[in-house]
Design an enzyme around this catalytic site. Structure first.
Site, short mmCIF file in Angstrom:
data_model
loop_
_atom_site.label_atom_id
_atom_site.label_comp_id
_atom_site.label_asym_id
_atom_site.label_seq_id
_atom_site.Cartn_x
_atom_site.Cartn_y
_atom_site.Cartn_z
N GLU A 1 15.60 -3.91 -7.39
CA GLU A 1 14.49 -3.06 -6.98
C GLU A 1 14.88 -2.48 -5.62
OE1 GLU A 1 10.02 -3.98 -5.84
OE2 GLU A 1 10.78 -5.40 -7.30
N ASP B 1 3.26 -4.55 2.79
CA ASP B 1 4.41 -5.32 3.25
C ASP B 1 4.15 -6.10 4.53
OD1 ASP B 1 6.49 -4.85 1.30
OD2 ASP B 1 6.30 -2.75 1.86
#
Lengths: 399, 265
Positions: B50, B61
């Protein structure tokens, strides 16, 4: 970009608005949407909020006609809607009290908020103190240094202030960090967003809590002048005070709605925060609207002398009102705003917030365009006490 | 038509094991360095990769990936660099791009998918694209046989799980906990519950991400999921290493250790 115009359930305004968020937040956004819609139709909620506004905020806010200032605005009649006289010194209190009441209704005990200059953070901390909620305010590290007085105010009100050291260390990063907190603590926490941006239902809900500004002002203008104004003007960062005063006039097709964005050092300099005037459609902080961005879709840093307008996004309803031509948006430079700031102070004895000064500079332009028969209604969204240091530095006044 | 990613899950299910999926932002620690690191991940045993499209406002994140993305952005990483990385890695293993929605919208949805196809990428993970906003994305990915990987969370209702599962191809990304990316001391018990709930509405592959960092955690997740996604743990090794070479060796060692845990027996 093909969202249906009338799909209010998803919070769309033409192609703008909607929800661009991690799936983890959907349940909380649905819960909030339901709480807001239920409250809108609940007389008990409406009464509780109206009582608070009467006995705590100080509503209705008055209209002041600025006759001496008007001489510099083509002789037009200048009506100032005095949101600066609200408790905590700006329109922000309208929204925080509404959302804090909803927080209690949802059974949550903790609120988080983002703040740039500190006005929304102070308002959120105030509402939290009043209602016995825990309050954490995220503020860019740069802003905590520039606005140390407001950091102290929030702490005095019992809030925890978390300096954000990521990214550009300003408002946009404070919003990112608040969203990360929310994703993690969503079960117990309400994110008390301070403007008409973010994912649905925020743009609609925050607008609904600020509509009272326009509802009162429309009535007050009719009483005072005997007719509707020719134009309604307000400054636009995220756009909460502007949508609050614009919205009740949207169906009045002869009333021009004019939003004044922060032109910083001029659009051509690239150093500005005029998102509609100088940005492009994109997605930021959960909503599609205009965004200041580069060719890779990375958010650009905004610049303005006014910390409260210093944001690279704008509410999606403003983007829509702009595209359909119902509202106009102009950019006011730092210098134009500071001239209007000084002028209102010296002609009317009212020191406005620097944000608000952008609207006043717009009123000078529009008044000169329309002439002395015109009636202009301006949202005086906040007072300038918080800006004394910035203004003193700008005008060379030693402290 | 199936993508290399689709084919991978057919294979790993036959082998009764989970697929190990490694994550790294494009351009981190440098453009050439990212290709070396990803190559080491594949050589160590990652079955799929990914590649993150670094973004200025990554709300999903935690600090580790934020710092890596910032470093990458400062070096000017954009779509061109992301697709160059896809091209290099897709030759070695099934590859997808993880990206917030605005970079796709800005680049152009159709153009993005064309570039993906040209460079051999299988599709994209879109962590902030809700199914309500995805009609154009679904339409265009269908035309180009590109995988669309949506993320679900423990708070996702059963009703929504069904809708998201229907809209997903390749795999469904199950966020193991309510929170952001990063390493954790243990994998949330909510992860298995979520995977069980997804299994009830679909037989499409399910991969678990968020907070999986050690071989023990990965092995535990591999028992019930089709895929195990590890990102922050690799990035932390690179951030802690004194040289790129040292970092690459550590990444490869971790990939080897993680891969050993993918067998269910």
């Amino acid at each position: 970009m093909s969202a249906p115009v009338d799909s209010q359930i998803l919070g769309h305004f033409g192609p703008y608005g909607g929800r661009f968020v991690p799936e983890a937040l959907i349940a909380a956004l649905d819960e909030l949407t339901l709480a807001h819609e239920t409250a809108l139709n609940d007389p008990a909620f409406q009464k509780e909020l109206a009582d608070l506004h009467r006995t705590y905020t100080g509503r209705p806010s008055i209209i002041t006609e600025a006759k001496r200032f008007a001489e510099h605005a083509g002789g037009a009649r200048i009506l100032l809607k005095r949101e600066d006289l609200n408790h905590t010194g700006s329109h922000k209190i309208n929204n925080v009290l509404g959302q804090a009441l909803l927080t209690k209704r949802m059974g949550k005990k903790r609120i988080i908020a983002e703040t740039g200059a500190g006005q929304h953070g102070v308002a959120a901390a105030t509402a939290a103190a009043l209602m016995g909620l825990e309050c954490v305010v995220y503020m860019g590290e740069e802003d905590t240094k520039r606005q140390s007085l407001n950091v102290a105010r929030m702490k005095l009100l019992g809030a925890e202030v978390v300096p954000v050291t990521q990214g550009s260390k300003t408002l946009k990063d404070a919003i990112n960090e608040a969203m990360r907190d929310w994703v993690t603590n969503v079960e117990t926490t309400h994110y008390l967003l301070g403007t008409v941006a973010g994912p649905h239902p925020f743009p609609t809900m925050v607008r609904d809590f600020h509509r009272i500004i326009g509802v009162e002002a429309r009535e007050q203008c009719l009483d005072l002048v005997g007719r509707l104004p020719d134009a309604v003007l307000a400054c636009v960062g995220g756009g909460s005070n502007a949508i609050g005063i614009f919205h009740p006039f949207i169906e009045d097709k002869n009333v021009r709605l004019i939003g004044l964005e922060a032109g910083g050092r001029g659009i051509e300099s690239g150093l500005h925060a005029a998102t509609i005037t100088g940005g492009t459609p994109g997605v930021l902080h959960g909503t599609r609207s205009y965004v200041l961005q580069d060719e890779n879709g990375q958010t650009l840093e905004s610049h303005s002398i006014s910390a409260g307008l210093d944001y690279p996004g704008v509410g999606p309803e403003h983007a829509y009102l702009h595209d359909i031509g119902r509202a106009e948006y102009r950019a006011i430079t730092d210098d134009e705003a500071m001239y209007a700031f000084s002028l209102l102070s010296k002609t009317e004895g009212i020191i406005p917030a620097i944000e608000t000064a952008h609207a006043l500079a717009g009123a000078m332009q529009v008044g000169n365009e329309l002439g002395s028969d015109a009636v202009l209604l301006i949202n005086l969204s906040g007072r300038g006490d918080k800006d004394v240091q910035t203004a003193a530095a700008y005008f060379g006044i030693p402290l | 038509m199936s993508t290399p990613l689709d084919d991978l899950f057919v294979k790993t299910r036959k082998e009764n094991r989970a697929a190990l999926i490694g994550f790294l932002p494009a351009g981190f620690p440098t453009q050439s360095g990212s290709i070396s690191v990803l190559t080491a991940m594949v050589h160590g045993g990652c079955d799929a990769i990914e590649i993150g499209f670094p973004y200025s406002d990554p709300v999903m994140d935690g600090p580790i990936i934020q710092a890596a993305s910032d470093q990458s952005l400062k070096q000017g990483t954009g779509a061109k660099e992301v697709f160059a990385t896809v091209r290099a890695i897709a030759a070695l293993a099934p590859t997808v791009v993880m990206t917030y929605w605005n970079p796709i919208e800005r680049y152009g949805v159709k153009k993005f998918l064309d570039s993906m196809k040209e460079n051999g990428g299988s599709g994209a993970v879109t962590p902030d694209l809700t199914i309500e906003e995805s009609s154009q994305w679904i339409e265009e990915t269908k035309k180009l046989d590109s995988n669309r990987i949506f993320v679900v969370a423990p708070s996702t209702s059963d009703e929504r799980l069904k809708k998201v599962a229907e809209a997903s191809t390749g795999f469904i990304y199950a966020a193991s906990l309510m929170g952001v990316t990063g390493t954790r001391a243990s994998v949330s018990t909510g992860a298995q519950t979520l995977v069980d709930r997804i299994r009830r509405v679909t037989d499409k592959p399910v991969a678990v991400g968020l907070g999986v960092s050690t071989p023990e955690q990965a092995h535990e997740v591999a028992r019930y999921a089709d895929g195990v996604i590890v990102g922050s743990a690799f990035i932390r090794l690179l951030q802690e290493s004194k040289s790129e070479e040292e970092g690459i060796n550590k990444v490869k060692d971790l990939a080897i250790a993680l891969a050993q845990g993918m067998k269910r027996s």
